[in-house]
Design a protein around this motif. Structure first.
Motif, PDB file in Angstrom:
ATOM      1  N   LYS A  23      -1.933  -7.613  -1.134  1.00  0.00           N
ATOM      2  CA  LYS A  23      -2.664  -6.598  -0.373  1.00  0.00           C
ATOM      3  C   LYS A  23      -2.667  -6.992   1.104  1.00  0.00           C
ATOM      4  O   LYS A  23      -3.056  -8.088   1.441  1.00  0.00           O
ATOM      5  N   PRO A  29      -3.695  -4.489   3.986  1.00  0.00           N
ATOM      6  CA  PRO A  29      -3.976  -3.153   4.515  1.00  0.00           C
ATOM      7  C   PRO A  29      -3.780  -3.004   6.022  1.00  0.00           C
ATOM      8  O   PRO A  29      -3.501  -1.909   6.490  1.00  0.00           O
ATOM      9  N   GLN A  53      -6.315 -11.921  -0.011  1.00  0.00           N
ATOM     10  CA  GLN A  53      -5.825 -10.574  -0.319  1.00  0.00           C
ATOM     11  C   GLN A  53      -4.318 -10.494  -0.103  1.00  0.00           C
ATOM     12  O   GLN A  53      -3.595  -9.909  -0.906  1.00  0.00           O
TER      13      GLN A  53
END
Length: 189
Positions: free
Chosen positions: A85, A87, A80
């Motif tokens: 990405k 998070p 990711q």
């Protein structure tokens, strides 16, 4: 009967397409004339709010424990991150195995064990502080490092160029190197 199933299936599909194309707009629309704020607005706008410190520590714990599930989750997180990405806003930087070779004779590669080890060190130090890291997390992360390296040493190559006796020697040398790396991080890390 088949025509009825086809027609029904087409109607259901059309309904699903219609609902999914309207749902994002409905989710972003203000409720009752009020502007949507907070986490809901962030999600509706495409921005994901940063996880709390407690959530980050909890997630970090799941990525830095022994076992295949944790290793798979760490690889998924790395994937990711490489797609842009992140998070949990983790630090994915690494210097590999520092000044020690990552690739060792016999085709063994400690790149990912070293990367995961750096990941644990860097993120715990920044989230919990150096002293709490040393007292509560360092040994576990070092033990996971040894487990990951041993897993590399125990891998079976699909096109192994070595004889069985040669592979046995190479594997023994790999396991010995893994123990040396582990001993080094226990003392110096």
């Amino acid at each position: 009967m088949n025509k009825a199933r086809s027609a029904l299936g087409g109607a259901v599909l059309a309904g699903v397409i219609g609902i999914t194309s309207v749902a994002p707009a409905a989710a972003a629309a203000p409720a009752g004339g009020r502007a949507v704020t907070g986490p809901t607005a962030a999600v509706a706008s495409g921005k994901v709010p940063m996880a709390s410190k407690a959530d980050r520590i909890k997630r970090l714990g799941k990525l830095t424990v022994k076992g295949q599930t944790s290793l798979n989750a760490w690889y998924a997180g790395l994937g990711q991150y490489r797609q842009g990405k992140n998070p949990y806003k983790f630090n994915w930087s690494t210097d590999g195995c520092s000044k020690s070779p990552e690739k060792i004779p016999g085709g063994y590669d400690f790149t990912f064990p070293c990367h995961r080890h750096d990941f644990g060190y860097r993120n715990y130090k920044s989230l919990v502080g150096h002293s709490k890291f040393r007292s509560q997390h360092k040994k576990r992360i070092d033990d996971v490092f040894l487990q990951d390296m041993n897993q590399v040493c125990n891998a079976r190559f699909w096109a192994d160029p070595l004889t069985p006796a040669g592979r046995k020697k190479a594997k023994a040398a790999c396991l010995k190197t893994a123990k040396k790396y582990y001993s080094a991080v226990r003392v110096l890390g």
